[in-house]
Design a protein around this motif. Structure first.
Motif, mmCIF file in Angstrom:
data_model
loop_
_atom_site.group_PDB
_atom_site.id
_atom_site.type_symbol
_atom_site.label_atom_id
_atom_site.label_comp_id
_atom_site.label_asym_id
_atom_site.label_seq_id
_atom_site.Cartn_x
_atom_site.Cartn_y
_atom_site.Cartn_z
ATOM 1 N N ILE A 207 -91.954 35.817 -97.574
ATOM 2 C CA ILE A 207 -92.385 36.241 -98.909
ATOM 3 C C ILE A 207 -91.242 36.103 -99.910
ATOM 4 O O ILE A 207 -91.456 35.729 -101.072
ATOM 5 C CB ILE A 207 -92.917 37.687 -98.851
ATOM 6 C CG1 ILE A 207 -94.212 37.736 -98.041
ATOM 7 C CG2 ILE A 207 -93.149 38.236 -100.257
ATOM 8 C CD1 ILE A 207 -94.759 39.135 -97.809
ATOM 9 N N ILE A 208 -90.019 36.401 -99.474
ATOM 10 C CA ILE A 208 -88.856 36.214 -100.357
ATOM 11 C C ILE A 208 -88.761 34.752 -100.792
ATOM 12 O O ILE A 208 -88.496 34.441 -101.963
ATOM 13 C CB ILE A 208 -87.556 36.652 -99.648
ATOM 14 C CG1 ILE A 208 -87.523 38.179 -99.481
ATOM 15 C CG2 ILE A 208 -86.332 36.184 -100.428
ATOM 16 C CD1 ILE A 208 -87.471 38.949 -100.781
ATOM 17 N N VAL A 209 -88.981 33.838 -99.843
ATOM 18 C CA VAL A 209 -88.951 32.405 -100.172
ATOM 19 C C VAL A 209 -90.048 32.070 -101.186
ATOM 20 O O VAL A 209 -89.827 31.311 -102.136
ATOM 21 C CB VAL A 209 -89.119 31.564 -98.888
ATOM 22 C CG1 VAL A 209 -89.294 30.086 -99.231
ATOM 23 C CG2 VAL A 209 -87.904 31.728 -97.982
ATOM 24 N N GLU A 210 -91.255 32.642 -100.985
ATOM 25 C CA GLU A 210 -92.358 32.393 -101.905
ATOM 26 C C GLU A 210 -92.038 32.930 -103.301
ATOM 27 O O GLU A 210 -92.329 32.272 -104.313
ATOM 28 C CB GLU A 210 -93.633 33.046 -101.381
ATOM 29 C CG GLU A 210 -94.186 32.419 -100.112
ATOM 30 C CD GLU A 210 -95.485 33.071 -99.672
ATOM 31 O OE1 GLU A 210 -96.259 33.474 -100.554
ATOM 32 O OE2 GLU A 210 -95.716 33.174 -98.459
ATOM 33 N N ILE A 211 -91.435 34.118 -103.363
ATOM 34 C CA ILE A 211 -91.082 34.710 -104.664
ATOM 35 C C ILE A 211 -90.062 33.839 -105.382
ATOM 36 O O ILE A 211 -90.181 33.570 -106.591
ATOM 37 C CB ILE A 211 -90.539 36.139 -104.469
ATOM 38 C CG1 ILE A 211 -91.659 37.065 -103.958
ATOM 39 C CG2 ILE A 211 -89.948 36.677 -105.770
ATOM 40 C CD1 ILE A 211 -91.193 38.459 -103.586
ATOM 41 N N LYS A 212 -89.049 33.378 -104.643
ATOM 42 C CA LYS A 212 -88.035 32.516 -105.254
ATOM 43 C C LYS A 212 -88.636 31.186 -105.700
ATOM 44 O O LYS A 212 -88.248 30.630 -106.740
ATOM 45 C CB LYS A 212 -86.881 32.282 -104.264
ATOM 46 C CG LYS A 212 -86.032 33.519 -104.014
ATOM 47 C CD LYS A 212 -84.835 33.217 -103.138
ATOM 48 C CE LYS A 212 -83.982 34.454 -102.919
ATOM 49 N NZ LYS A 212 -83.411 34.969 -104.195
ATOM 50 N N ALA A 213 -89.585 30.665 -104.925
ATOM 51 C CA ALA A 213 -90.252 29.418 -105.308
ATOM 52 C C ALA A 213 -91.059 29.614 -106.592
ATOM 53 O O ALA A 213 -91.063 28.753 -107.476
ATOM 54 C CB ALA A 213 -91.150 28.933 -104.172
ATOM 55 N N LEU A 214 -91.747 30.770 -106.688
ATOM 56 C CA LEU A 214 -92.498 31.078 -107.905
ATOM 57 C C LEU A 214 -91.556 31.221 -109.091
ATOM 58 O O LEU A 214 -91.840 30.723 -110.194
ATOM 59 C CB LEU A 214 -93.307 32.359 -107.701
ATOM 60 C CG LEU A 214 -94.091 32.867 -108.920
ATOM 61 C CD1 LEU A 214 -95.089 31.826 -109.394
ATOM 62 C CD2 LEU A 214 -94.796 34.184 -108.589
ATOM 63 N N ARG A 215 -90.426 31.905 -108.867
ATOM 64 C CA ARG A 215 -89.449 32.073 -109.955
ATOM 65 C C ARG A 215 -88.914 30.711 -110.407
ATOM 66 O O ARG A 215 -88.752 30.462 -111.618
ATOM 67 C CB ARG A 215 -88.298 32.958 -109.471
ATOM 68 C CG ARG A 215 -87.162 33.106 -110.485
ATOM 69 C CD ARG A 215 -87.629 33.746 -111.793
ATOM 70 N NE ARG A 215 -86.566 33.782 -112.763
ATOM 71 C CZ ARG A 215 -85.656 34.756 -112.858
ATOM 72 N NH1 ARG A 215 -85.716 35.777 -112.014
ATOM 73 N NH2 ARG A 215 -84.728 34.717 -113.783
ATOM 74 N N THR A 216 -88.676 29.819 -109.462
ATOM 75 C CA THR A 216 -88.209 28.471 -109.803
ATOM 76 C C THR A 216 -89.245 27.742 -110.652
ATOM 77 O O THR A 216 -88.911 27.073 -111.633
ATOM 78 C CB THR A 216 -87.909 27.671 -108.523
ATOM 79 O OG1 THR A 216 -86.902 28.350 -107.769
ATOM 80 C CG2 THR A 216 -87.425 26.265 -108.858
ATOM 81 N N ASN B 221 -96.203 43.265 -120.148
ATOM 82 C CA ASN B 221 -97.250 43.991 -119.434
ATOM 83 C C ASN B 221 -97.213 43.765 -117.933
ATOM 84 O O ASN B 221 -97.861 44.499 -117.176
ATOM 85 C CB ASN B 221 -98.635 43.594 -119.968
ATOM 86 C CG ASN B 221 -98.876 44.106 -121.378
ATOM 87 O OD1 ASN B 221 -98.270 45.087 -121.805
ATOM 88 N ND2 ASN B 221 -99.747 43.430 -122.117
ATOM 89 N N LEU B 222 -96.463 42.745 -117.496
ATOM 90 C CA LEU B 222 -96.375 42.480 -116.062
ATOM 91 C C LEU B 222 -95.486 43.517 -115.383
ATOM 92 O O LEU B 222 -94.447 43.908 -115.902
ATOM 93 C CB LEU B 222 -95.805 41.084 -115.811
ATOM 94 C CG LEU B 222 -96.662 39.882 -116.236
ATOM 95 C CD1 LEU B 222 -95.922 38.584 -115.957
ATOM 96 C CD2 LEU B 222 -97.992 39.880 -115.485
ATOM 97 N N SER B 223 -95.916 43.979 -114.245
ATOM 98 C CA SER B 223 -95.107 44.916 -113.460
ATOM 99 C C SER B 223 -94.402 44.223 -112.302
ATOM 100 O O SER B 223 -93.479 44.775 -111.709
ATOM 101 C CB SER B 223 -95.991 46.052 -112.915
ATOM 102 O OG SER B 223 -97.032 45.522 -112.094
ATOM 103 N N SER B 224 -94.853 43.000 -111.966
ATOM 104 C CA SER B 224 -94.226 42.231 -110.893
ATOM 105 C C SER B 224 -94.706 40.790 -110.999
ATOM 106 O O SER B 224 -95.566 40.466 -111.834
ATOM 107 C CB SER B 224 -94.583 42.808 -109.513
ATOM 108 O OG SER B 224 -95.981 42.692 -109.279
#
Length: 314
Positions: free
Chosen positions: A26-35, A139-142
């Motif tokens: 999930i950390i990898v997915e979050i970083k991919a989304l951030r990228t 308005n986003l919380s995450s």
């Protein structure tokens, strides 16, 4: 009961390890989304700056034209004044009268030029951000929701039975394909895109979340299988069953597949899987554990077709 409790303990330990793997994934997915979000913002910033540059260039061009007009008119008036002051011949009065007429015309032209420039509104630039975008981000919380998915698999003679939630058929053939598509491997990237290997057409295809082919990468020989490794990278087991046994690494960047590094093996590459930084490659009679760079760590040989025994070789 003791046996059941021991089995439950082993299952709990496996679940704990699975949770840790899920955390890393999930950390990898979050970083991919951030990228991906950063890439979108970089594109928006670039387009906004380009718009600003175009407006600045247009305004500068207009101001430079006004400056050129003022300088040209100033030089013409200065030249006429100097000529009038130099008149000393016997027909001075006539020459002065002619010079006066010319000066009057030129002054009229200069007055029109000055009035035209003065009438133009002063251009002032200011930046107004998109308030709807800012409000949406505030308005986003995450970046997304973390969900807990619980499942109780059915048991039949000690085996797990999984029920399919849904199914569908999607066309992954592209115009470059000359043969029938044969999907020999599939994996999902952290971005939500999918990568499949088409062994019959010797290419790897990138699919979006709607299972549409958006890019492909051609290979020189047959891709038997593929798996996800880290980030947006996949490992592809490539084999021609005679001489070429390799693992290729492809990287998904900006919606395209790019060929990366590769390494050669001394055995056939039928299937490939990745776990905790290690690659597991199967041949006809063995399972080979390699580092991500291709260094052989262990080899498990199948020594008997009847007993199904394995021999581990270092």
């Amino acid at each position: 009961m003791k046996s059941r409790i021991d089995e439950l303990k082993k299952t709990s330990l496996k679940d704990l390890a699975s949770l840790k793997d899920s955390h890393k994934s999930i950390i990898v997915e979050i970083k991919a989304l951030r990228t991906e979000v950063n890439r979108i913002f970089d594109k928006l910033e670039k387009m906004t700056v380009e718009q600003l540059d175009r407006m600045i260039n247009d305004l500068e061009k207009g101001l430079k034209n006004d400056l050129d007009s003022c300088a040209n008119m100033h030089d013409q008036l200065k030249t006429m004044m100097e000529k009038l002051q130099q008149i000393t011949d016997k027909h001075k009065n006539i020459s002065l009268f002619i010079g006066y007429k010319k000066c009057k015309v030129k002054l009229g032209e200069a007055n029109v030029t000055v009035q035209d420039i003065q009438k133009r509104p002063k251009q002032v630039l200011r930046f107004k951000s998109d308030e709807s975008l800012l409000q949406f981000l505030k308005n986003l919380s995450s970046l997304g929701n973390i969900e807990t998915v619980s499942s109780l698999p059915k048991r039949t003679d000690g085996d797990h039975v999984y029920n399919a939630q849904s199914s569908g058929e999607y066309n992954v053939r592209i115009k470059e394909d000359q043969n029938i598509c044969t999907i020999s491997g599939i994996c999902e990237l952290p971005s939500g895109d999918y990568v499949i290997s088409d062994s019959n057409n010797k290419r790897v295809k990138l699919l979006n979340r709607k299972y549409q082919v958006i890019a492909h990468c051609d290979l020189s020989t047959v891709p038997n299988d593929l798996c996800h490794t880290f980030g947006n990278e996949v490992a592809v087991a490539v084999d021609d069953c005679i001489a070429k046994h390799e693992v290729h690494f492809l990287i998904m960047s900006r919606g395209k597949l790019h060929a990366g590094r590769r390494f050669t093996t001394d055995h056939q590459c039928n299937c490939v899987s990745h776990h905790q930084g290690q690659l597991y490659i199967s041949s006809n009679d063995a399972l080979h554990q390699n580092t991500i760079s291709g260094i052989l760590v262990k080899r498990f040989m199948k020594t008997s077709l009847i007993t199904g025994k394995l021999t581990r070789m270092f």
